[in-house]
Scaffold this motif. Structure first.
Motif, PDB file in Angstrom:
ATOM      1  N   PRO A  40      -0.335 -11.560   7.529  1.00 25.30           N
ATOM      2  CA  PRO A  40      -1.796 -11.510   7.393  1.00 25.30           C
ATOM      3  C   PRO A  40      -2.262 -10.088   7.082  1.00 25.30           C
ATOM      4  N   ILE A  41      -3.353  -9.968   6.336  1.00 24.42           N
ATOM      5  CA  ILE A  41      -3.965  -8.665   6.082  1.00 24.42           C
ATOM      6  C   ILE A  41      -4.578  -8.137   7.383  1.00 24.42           C
ATOM      7  N   VAL A  42      -4.287  -6.872   7.705  1.00 26.45           N
ATOM      8  CA  VAL A  42      -4.849  -6.231   8.898  1.00 26.45           C
ATOM      9  C   VAL A  42      -5.434  -4.886   8.494  1.00 26.45           C
ATOM     10  N   ASP A  43      -6.317  -4.360   9.344  1.00 24.95           N
ATOM     11  CA  ASP A  43      -6.961  -3.086   9.034  1.00 24.95           C
ATOM     12  C   ASP A  43      -5.969  -1.928   9.008  1.00 24.95           C
ATOM     13  N   ASP A  44      -4.991  -1.952   9.893  1.00 24.46           N
ATOM     14  CA  ASP A  44      -4.008  -0.874   9.990  1.00 24.46           C
ATOM     15  C   ASP A  44      -2.676  -1.354   9.393  1.00 24.46           C
ATOM     16  N   PRO A  45      -2.240  -0.803   8.246  1.00 28.57           N
ATOM     17  CA  PRO A  45      -0.996  -1.263   7.612  1.00 28.57           C
ATOM     18  C   PRO A  45       0.232  -1.142   8.510  1.00 28.57           C
ATOM     19  N   THR A  46       0.190  -0.254   9.508  1.00 31.47           N
ATOM     20  CA  THR A  46       1.346  -0.094  10.390  1.00 31.47           C
ATOM     21  C   THR A  46       1.472  -1.236  11.392  1.00 31.47           C
ATOM     22  N   GLU A  47       0.475  -2.122  11.427  1.00 34.16           N
ATOM     23  CA  GLU A  47       0.510  -3.251  12.350  1.00 34.16           C
ATOM     24  C   GLU A  47       0.639  -4.591  11.624  1.00 34.16           C
ATOM     25  N   ALA A  48       1.072  -4.559  10.385  1.00 39.00           N
ATOM     26  CA  ALA A  48       1.156  -5.779   9.566  1.00 39.00           C
ATOM     27  C   ALA A  48       2.449  -6.545   9.847  1.00 39.00           C
ATOM     28  N   VAL A  49       2.529  -7.134  11.013  1.00 37.74           N
ATOM     29  CA  VAL A  49       3.722  -7.897  11.380  1.00 37.74           C
ATOM     30  C   VAL A  49       3.762  -9.198  10.577  1.00 37.74           C
TER      31      VAL A  49
END
Length: 232
Positions: free
Chosen positions: A20-29
């Motif tokens: 899923p798209i998330v605001d923080d790319p480092t949390e894109a599990v």
């Protein structure tokens, strides 16, 4: 629902498709079902992850040794293993110079990607003003580079290295298979066009609701998982 083809050759974007798209790319599990499903697919069919991410960084999300294209075509290799850089030296030098001149603005964030980088402005209070500032910054973009505007992000890449050129080369290595490409971003449009230009069938699938050249559409990662499960 997009068609099921045999025998397939899979090209799968990561952000917005497998995750899923998330605001923080480092949390894109990845989607909870993605790792097991990728293992099953990769055991049966040729499969490539095609992403704008640096492949070394992507290994923190996908710990499977999957074939992959990174940095929108400037890397090719295996996640967690060997990665070959395809970026010309003059483009790499130009990117290093540009990295030092990124304008500062509230809510603007730089994501470093090996030899390249992306500038995100999703958190900016005035997105239009920040985008205008970035456009002005790129007025003097060197001719060997392209600026690619995505979802509240601009990325820099070498001219002539795209997801389209990458998947075309791989498709040519598998002439008896039907390419199946799933992606959600502007950079995936190059791949859709390249595969549609082949002298054989291809299945091009846009993930999400934006305008597209793709022939089919899926709503998001949940729908992507449902479609891919039909192959296993």
């Amino acid at each position: 629902m997009p068609p099921i083809v045999e025998p397939p050759l899979f090209f799968l974007d990561y952000d917005g498709t497998l995750a899923p798209i998330v605001d923080d790319p480092t949390e894109a599990v990845p989607h909870a079902e993605a790792p097991a499903l990728l293992r099953k697919l990769e055991a049966r069919y040729p499969l490539w992850i095609v992403t704008g991410r640096d492949l070394k960084a992507l290994s923190s999300f996908l710990d499977q040794p999957l074939n992959a294209i990174g940095l929108h075509g400037a890397q090719r290799g295996t996640i967690g293993k060997n990665v070959d850089g395809l970026m010309p030296d003059d483009a790499a030098q130009a990117l290093r110079r540009l990295r030092q001149t990124v304008p500062s603005a509230e809510g603007l964030r730089v994501e470093d990607k090996d030899q390249s980088f992306a500038v995100h402005y999703r958190d900016a209070e005035d997105e239009a003003e920040v985008r205008d500032r970035l456009e002005h910054w790129l007025d003097a973009l060197p001719e060997m580079l392209d600026a690619i505007w995505g979802k509240k992000v601009v990325e820099l890449r070498p001219e002539g290295l795209t997801k389209g050129t990458a998947v075309r080369r791989i498709a040519d290595e598998h002439p008896d298979r039907t390419p199946v490409y799933l992606g959600d971003d502007v950079t995936d449009e190059d791949a859709f066009s390249a595969l549609q230009a082949l002298d054989r069938d291809a299945v091009t699938i846009k993930v999400g609701g934006d305008d597209t050249r793709a022939d089919y559409r899926l709503a998001g990662p949940d729908a992507v998982m449902a479609y891919l499960k039909r192959y296993v």
